[in-house]
Design a protein around this motif. Structure first.
Motif, PDB file in Angstrom:
ATOM      1  N   GLY A 184      23.868 -20.842  10.511  1.00 13.71           N
ATOM      2  CA  GLY A 184      24.997 -20.494   9.653  1.00 13.71           C
ATOM      3  C   GLY A 184      24.578 -20.415   8.197  1.00 13.71           C
ATOM      4  N   LEU A 185      23.741 -21.364   7.777  1.00  9.16           N
ATOM      5  CA  LEU A 185      23.227 -21.356   6.405  1.00  9.16           C
ATOM      6  C   LEU A 185      22.458 -20.075   6.116  1.00  9.16           C
ATOM      7  CD1 LEU A 185      21.695 -24.774   5.339  1.00  9.16           C
ATOM      8  CD2 LEU A 185      23.102 -23.256   3.972  1.00  9.16           C
ATOM      9  N   ALA A 186      21.557 -19.778   7.042  1.00 11.74           N
ATOM     10  CA  ALA A 186      20.720 -18.601   6.822  1.00 11.74           C
ATOM     11  C   ALA A 186      21.573 -17.341   6.752  1.00 11.74           C
ATOM     12  CB  ALA A 186      19.677 -18.481   7.937  1.00 11.74           C
ATOM     13  N   LEU A 187      22.539 -17.245   7.635  1.00 15.89           N
ATOM     14  CA  LEU A 187      23.382 -16.058   7.631  1.00 15.89           C
ATOM     15  C   LEU A 187      24.219 -15.974   6.367  1.00 15.89           C
ATOM     16  CD1 LEU A 187      24.634 -15.638  11.275  1.00 15.89           C
ATOM     17  CD2 LEU A 187      23.463 -13.959   9.875  1.00 15.89           C
ATOM     18  N   SER A 188      24.772 -17.123   5.960  1.00 14.07           N
ATOM     19  CA  SER A 188      25.608 -17.063   4.761  1.00 14.07           C
ATOM     20  C   SER A 188      24.757 -16.710   3.544  1.00 14.07           C
ATOM     21  CB  SER A 188      26.352 -18.379   4.549  1.00 14.07           C
ATOM     22  OG  SER A 188      25.471 -19.393   4.136  1.00 14.07           O
ATOM     23  N   ALA A 189      23.530 -17.242   3.500  1.00 13.75           N
ATOM     24  CA  ALA A 189      22.652 -16.873   2.384  1.00 13.75           C
ATOM     25  C   ALA A 189      22.344 -15.386   2.432  1.00 13.75           C
ATOM     26  CB  ALA A 189      21.358 -17.684   2.432  1.00 13.75           C
ATOM     27  N   ALA A 190      22.127 -14.867   3.644  1.00 16.53           N
ATOM     28  CA  ALA A 190      21.799 -13.448   3.764  1.00 16.53           C
ATOM     29  C   ALA A 190      22.962 -12.574   3.318  1.00 16.53           C
ATOM     30  CB  ALA A 190      21.413 -13.124   5.209  1.00 16.53           C
ATOM     31  N   PHE A 191      24.169 -12.935   3.703  1.00 16.14           N
ATOM     32  CA  PHE A 191      25.327 -12.132   3.310  1.00 16.14           C
ATOM     33  C   PHE A 191      25.606 -12.258   1.824  1.00 16.14           C
ATOM     34  CE2 PHE A 191      27.758 -10.233   6.807  1.00 16.14           C
ATOM     35  CZ  PHE A 191      26.983 -10.612   7.879  1.00 16.14           C
ATOM     36  N   ALA A 192      25.278 -13.424   1.254  1.00 14.44           N
ATOM     37  CA  ALA A 192      25.582 -13.637  -0.161  1.00 14.44           C
ATOM     38  C   ALA A 192      24.498 -13.091  -1.073  1.00 14.44           C
ATOM     39  CB  ALA A 192      25.765 -15.125  -0.430  1.00 14.44           C
ATOM     40  N   ALA A 193      23.301 -12.885  -0.529  1.00 12.93           N
ATOM     41  CA  ALA A 193      22.179 -12.485  -1.387  1.00 12.93           C
ATOM     42  C   ALA A 193      22.465 -11.252  -2.242  1.00 12.93           C
ATOM     43  CB  ALA A 193      20.924 -12.276  -0.536  1.00 12.93           C
ATOM     44  N   PRO A 194      23.066 -10.192  -1.676  1.00 10.11           N
ATOM     45  CA  PRO A 194      23.333  -9.041  -2.545  1.00 10.11           C
ATOM     46  C   PRO A 194      24.216  -9.388  -3.730  1.00 10.11           C
ATOM     47  CG  PRO A 194      23.637  -8.448  -0.250  1.00 10.11           C
ATOM     48  CD  PRO A 194      23.460  -9.916  -0.285  1.00 10.11           C
ATOM     49  N   ALA A 195      25.197 -10.280  -3.518  1.00 11.87           N
ATOM     50  CA  ALA A 195      26.076 -10.648  -4.629  1.00 11.87           C
ATOM     51  C   ALA A 195      25.308 -11.446  -5.676  1.00 11.87           C
ATOM     52  CB  ALA A 195      27.258 -11.463  -4.116  1.00 11.87           C
ATOM     53  N   LEU A 196      24.514 -12.427  -5.204  1.00 11.99           N
ATOM     54  CA  LEU A 196      23.728 -13.223  -6.143  1.00 11.99           C
ATOM     55  C   LEU A 196      22.821 -12.324  -6.974  1.00 11.99           C
ATOM     56  CD1 LEU A 196      22.629 -16.204  -3.854  1.00 11.99           C
ATOM     57  CD2 LEU A 196      24.329 -16.249  -5.660  1.00 11.99           C
ATOM     58  N   ALA A 197      22.147 -11.410  -6.285  1.00 10.28           N
ATOM     59  CA  ALA A 197      21.210 -10.543  -6.994  1.00 10.28           C
ATOM     60  C   ALA A 197      21.945  -9.611  -7.953  1.00 10.28           C
ATOM     61  CB  ALA A 197      20.385  -9.740  -5.998  1.00 10.28           C
ATOM     62  N   ALA A 198      23.093  -9.084  -7.518  1.00 13.22           N
ATOM     63  CA  ALA A 198      23.800  -8.119  -8.369  1.00 13.22           C
ATOM     64  C   ALA A 198      24.306  -8.784  -9.641  1.00 13.22           C
ATOM     65  CB  ALA A 198      24.967  -7.486  -7.604  1.00 13.22           C
ATOM     66  N   ALA A 215      31.800 -22.366   3.039  1.00  6.06           N
ATOM     67  CA  ALA A 215      32.783 -22.343   4.121  1.00  6.06           C
ATOM     68  C   ALA A 215      32.229 -21.614   5.332  1.00  6.06           C
ATOM     69  CB  ALA A 215      34.067 -21.676   3.628  1.00  6.06           C
ATOM     70  N   ALA A 216      31.400 -20.616   5.080  1.00  5.87           N
ATOM     71  CA  ALA A 216      30.863 -19.831   6.191  1.00  5.87           C
ATOM     72  C   ALA A 216      29.983 -20.680   7.097  1.00  5.87           C
ATOM     73  CB  ALA A 216      30.068 -18.643   5.652  1.00  5.87           C
ATOM     74  N   VAL A 217      29.279 -21.628   6.509  1.00  5.20           N
ATOM     75  CA  VAL A 217      28.362 -22.441   7.321  1.00  5.20           C
ATOM     76  C   VAL A 217      29.138 -23.204   8.385  1.00  5.20           C
ATOM     77  CG1 VAL A 217      26.684 -24.295   7.274  1.00  5.20           C
ATOM     78  CG2 VAL A 217      26.799 -22.699   5.380  1.00  5.20           C
ATOM     79  N   ASP A 218      30.240 -23.817   7.946  1.00  4.34           N
ATOM     80  CA  ASP A 218      31.028 -24.571   8.914  1.00  4.34           C
ATOM     81  C   ASP A 218      31.736 -23.649   9.892  1.00  4.34           C
ATOM     82  OD1 ASP A 218      31.814 -27.082   6.480  1.00  4.34           O
ATOM     83  OD2 ASP A 218      30.422 -27.170   8.177  1.00  4.34           O
ATOM     84  N   SER A 219      32.210 -22.502   9.375  1.00  6.01           N
ATOM     85  CA  SER A 219      32.914 -21.584  10.262  1.00  6.01           C
ATOM     86  C   SER A 219      31.993 -21.022  11.327  1.00  6.01           C
ATOM     87  CB  SER A 219      33.501 -20.423   9.463  1.00  6.01           C
ATOM     88  OG  SER A 219      34.677 -20.825   8.855  1.00  6.01           O
ATOM     89  N   TYR A 220      30.744 -20.875  10.968  1.00  2.88           N
ATOM     90  CA  TYR A 220      29.816 -20.291  11.929  1.00  2.88           C
ATOM     91  C   TYR A 220      29.719 -21.154  13.177  1.00  2.88           C
ATOM     92  CZ  TYR A 220      25.587 -18.465  14.016  1.00  2.88           C
ATOM     93  OH  TYR A 220      24.682 -17.926  14.887  1.00  2.88           O
ATOM     94  N   PHE A 235      35.758 -15.291   9.532  1.00  2.00           N
ATOM     95  CA  PHE A 235      36.308 -14.514   8.436  1.00  2.00           C
ATOM     96  C   PHE A 235      35.433 -14.591   7.185  1.00  2.00           C
ATOM     97  CE2 PHE A 235      38.956 -13.245   5.070  1.00  2.00           C
ATOM     98  CZ  PHE A 235      39.036 -14.283   4.159  1.00  2.00           C
ATOM     99  N   GLU A 236      34.814 -15.761   6.967  1.00  2.00           N
ATOM    100  CA  GLU A 236      34.070 -15.954   5.724  1.00  2.00           C
ATOM    101  C   GLU A 236      32.915 -14.978   5.572  1.00  2.00           C
ATOM    102  OE1 GLU A 236      35.140 -18.404   7.467  1.00  2.00           O
ATOM    103  OE2 GLU A 236      36.221 -19.780   6.156  1.00  2.00           O
ATOM    104  N   PHE A 237      32.325 -14.573   6.697  1.00  2.00           N
ATOM    105  CA  PHE A 237      31.202 -13.638   6.573  1.00  2.00           C
ATOM    106  C   PHE A 237      31.675 -12.281   6.086  1.00  2.00           C
ATOM    107  CE2 PHE A 237      27.779 -16.164   7.790  1.00  2.00           C
ATOM    108  CZ  PHE A 237      28.182 -17.017   8.793  1.00  2.00           C
ATOM    109  N   ARG A 238      32.837 -11.890   6.575  1.00  2.00           N
ATOM    110  CA  ARG A 238      33.375 -10.626   6.095  1.00  2.00           C
ATOM    111  C   ARG A 238      33.751 -10.738   4.616  1.00  2.00           C
ATOM    112  NH1 ARG A 238      37.928  -9.808  10.113  1.00  2.00           N
ATOM    113  NH2 ARG A 238      37.214 -11.808  10.928  1.00  2.00           N
TER     114      ARG A 238
END
Lengths: 218, 246, 222
Positions: free
Chosen positions: A126-140, A176-181, A189-192
């Motif tokens: 879940g951590l890895a996925l949430s980091a992956a989904f968030a990475a574009p936002a962090l970078a942008a 939140a995504a980590v726990d939801s995963y 929902f958090e991943f979306r």
């Protein structure tokens, strides 16, 4: 534009490890958190993802200053603009480079650090996925803040002040995504929400970065 | 109207009269609003007298968002047309806007304690209003820290426009996430049923008071900028060019 | 007085085709930090022109050059960049050698030029360019180890790599020895005689045979 990304990777490779400062900080920060929390027990299982997310956030925050300052201060940015390369393309190239060079190594170490903290496999995933989904936002947002502050050397605290308001929702949903995963898998929902945040971040952050670069070159 | 006001001299002439009017209306509106809030309007059904802080809290939140919208609009004008008056306007809107945001957060906290038994809750609306406060602070920091004020204006305007994304998030956060915060309460359909006439009067009067206070502070901020620009009126250019054929 | 320029760089850079181009400044005014630098400057440059810009340090030569590159904006007045009579963006017309060399210390000379060649989408021979500017020996040296004069030569090579008609150069002869200065003047002469044009900020303004040369001097008022 691809040439710019490749050049950045080559420069990082030759910089003698300077590019690894972010990931070293990541590991150090998690270590400090664990020590401060007392080291063992259910505390770690509960707060582990939070420590890791905070470490990821700070490791990326502290790298924002380096994104443009070198290129602006030695005249490379001007020359790039003068070749007709649109500032937006420059921002996009830097965005991609940031994901590969700064977030990438942290991402690779994530499972290792996660298991050091004794997190379960599904939480690490879940951590890895949430980091992956968030990475574009962090970078942008990082590219945007780095572009705004490029002329002031590394910008110091101001770069963090500028990017923090936008990173707060990312942090909230990322955690939140980590726990939801664990409960809903990737359909949570958090991943979306994270994906939406990332898209918004790119849509507003990258053009803003381009405009800021133009303003700083003036 | 905006292009009419864009001429600094015209703005100054108008502002000389507008400023005291705003101040006066603001004071009167505060007196009336507070009277309605504290005396005339009935105590709320479930919360009793504690709910009276709503009359300070809700208009402050409205004005915080309105101020940022004005700031973002001025920033857009500044970015597209590079008009120095738009820069001054955006800069002037920031501090009052931040103050309203802080007021909304503080009074919200004070209200929350007796009712929900908590000073703070990380729900969508409260978090995004806190984010709004941070955006205001970062905006003011940009102006303060960057020495070249022309570049500061440009970079600040870019930042302000990006930050505008937060406003719809604040507005819709209460609809998207059901949580502690009650959903938006002033809508035309419900207005008559849930709230008595006095309550609405109180809220709207206080909103008017805040808005006029904001107007007064902003106009004076802009006037100060205009005066400073006038005082620093540049002299003749430092260099002339002569072109000769060799 | 200089001899007719040799066609030294034609082979290396592939030559600039005789492009009908024009760069026009109309009543340009600029201020820096709240103080007005200059106002009312008008200048028109067409193919085959050389303009030398002179003036004391700090008077605004560099600022004027940056206006012509399109990197900065003037406070008032207009600048037009035109190719074959039609307006074009500045980057189609000009290439710029400023005070900063814009080379990464960890890339070698060849790698740097290859990078710029890729960005500029240009297929000129890098080796020939390096030979022209006299850097063949130092081709594989990291830029961090090049001297200031050698970096200037490398930026000259980048200028030629871009194959743009208008050269805008800010004090190109600074940090150059006399051999380098001659090289620069030869290259400028060659470029302009082949149909390009050049605007150079420099304290020297040698007359070039057969080329229309003007001098713009910025002098302090009062």
């Amino acid at each position: 534009m691809g040439a710019l990304i490749k050049r950045d990777i080559l420069l990082a490779w030759r910089s003698g490890g300077a590019w690894l400062l972010g990931v070293i900080f990541f590991v150090l920060f998690v270590t400090f958190c664990v020590i401060a929390a007392g080291g063992e027990g259910p505390q770690l299982e509960a707060f582990g993802p939070a420590y890791i997310w905070l470490a990821l956030l700070f490791a990326t925050l502290l790298s924002f200053g380096d994104i443009f300052s070198d290129d602006l201060n030695d005249g490379t940015l001007e020359q790039l603009v003068l070749t007709g390369l649109p500032p937006l393309a420059i921002a996009l190239a830097k965005w991609a480079g940031f994901i590969v060079l700064t977030i990438g190594p942290v991402f690779v170490l994530l499972p290792i650090v996660g298991s050091m903290l004794g997190l379960s496999v599904s939480r690490i995933a879940g951590l890895a996925l949430s980091a992956a989904f968030a990475a574009p936002a962090l970078a942008a947002y990082g590219v945007m803040a780095g572009a705004l502050m490029a002329k002031r050397g590394k910008g110091g605290f101001l770069i963090i002040l500028i990017s923090a308001p936008f990173l707060i929702p990312v942090l909230i949903f990322g955690l939140a995504a980590v726990d939801s995963y664990v409960r809903f898998g990737i359909l949570a929902f958090e991943f979306r929400a994270l994906a939406g945040l990332s898209l918004i971040a790119m849509a507003i952050g990258l053009p803003a970065a381009g405009a800021a670069l133009t303003a700083n070159i003036e | 109207m905006i292009s009419y006001l864009a001429n600094p001299a015209r703005f100054e002439r108008l502002a000389k009269y507008a400023s005291p009017i705003f101040a006066l209306v603001s004071i009167v509106a505060f007196i009336i609003g507070l009277y309605f809030a504290l005396v005339k309007s009935p105590p709320e059904k479930y919360q009793g007298d504690a709910a009276r802080i709503m009359y300070v809290h809700v208009p402050a939140a409205w004005c915080a968002m309105m101020a940022y919208t004005a700031l973002a609009a001025a920033s857009l004008v500044s970015f597209v047309w590079r008009h120095p008056l738009a820069d001054s306007a955006a800069k002037a809107f920031a501090l009052p806007g931040a103050a309203f945001t802080f007021l909304a957060l503080a009074t919200g906290s004070l209200w929350g304690k007796p009712i929900w038994n908590t000073w703070w809750e990380w729900d969508g609306r409260m978090t995004s209003v806190l984010v709004l406060l941070f955006i205001y602070l970062a905006y003011m920091a940009l102006w303060a820290v960057i020495e070249d004020k022309k570049r500061a204006a440009r970079l600040a305007s870019i930042f302000a426009m990006v930050g505008f994304i937060n406003i719809p998030i604040i507005k819709y956060s209460v609809e998207w996430w059901n949580s502690l915060h009650q959903p938006a309460s002033i809508s035309k359909l419900e207005a008559n049923s849930i709230y008595s006439g006095e309550m609405i009067t109180a809220l709207l009067t206080m909103a008017l008071a805040y808005t006029c206070l904001f107007g007064w502070l902003s106009i004076n901020g802009i006037r100060r900028d205009i005066a400073k620009a006038k005082a620093a009126r540049p002299t003749a250019p430092a260099a002339t060019a002569t072109i000769t054929e060799l | 007085m200089m001899n007719a320029p040799t066609d030294l760089s034609a082979h290396a850079s592939g030559g600039v085709k005789r492009l009908d181009h024009a760069l026009t400044l109309e009543r340009i005014a600029l201020s820096r930090g709240g103080h007005p630098l200059f106002a009312g400057i008008s200048l028109s440059i067409v193919a085959g022109d050389i303009v030398w810009i002179g003036g004391d340090n700090g008077i605004g030569k560099s600022s004027l050059l940056r206006l012509m590159t399109g990197l900065s904006r003037a406070d008032s007045g207009g600048i037009c960049w035109r190719i074959a009579g039609a307006d074009c963006p500045p980057h189609d017309l000009i290439c710029y050698q400023g005070h900063q060399d814009a080379f990464k210390p960890n890339l070698t000379a060849v790698e740097s030029l290859e990078f710029w060649a890729k960005i500029l989408e240009c297929t000129a021979s890098i080796d020939a360019l390096l030979k022209t500017v006299g850097l063949s020996v130092r081709a594989n040296v990291p830029c961090g180890q090049l001297s200031a004069g050698q970096k200037r030569r490398l930026s000259l090579a980048r200028l030629m790599l871009s194959q743009k008609p208008v050269w805008i150069m800010d004090e190109p002869t600074a940090a150059m020895d006399s051999e380098g200065v001659n090289l620069i003047h030869e290259l400028i002469g060659g470029h302009v005689s082949r149909g390009g044009s050049a605007i150079i900020a420099s304290h020297q303004a040698p007359r070039m045979n057969g080329l229309r040369t003007r001098q713009l001097i910025l002098k302090a008022t009062s």
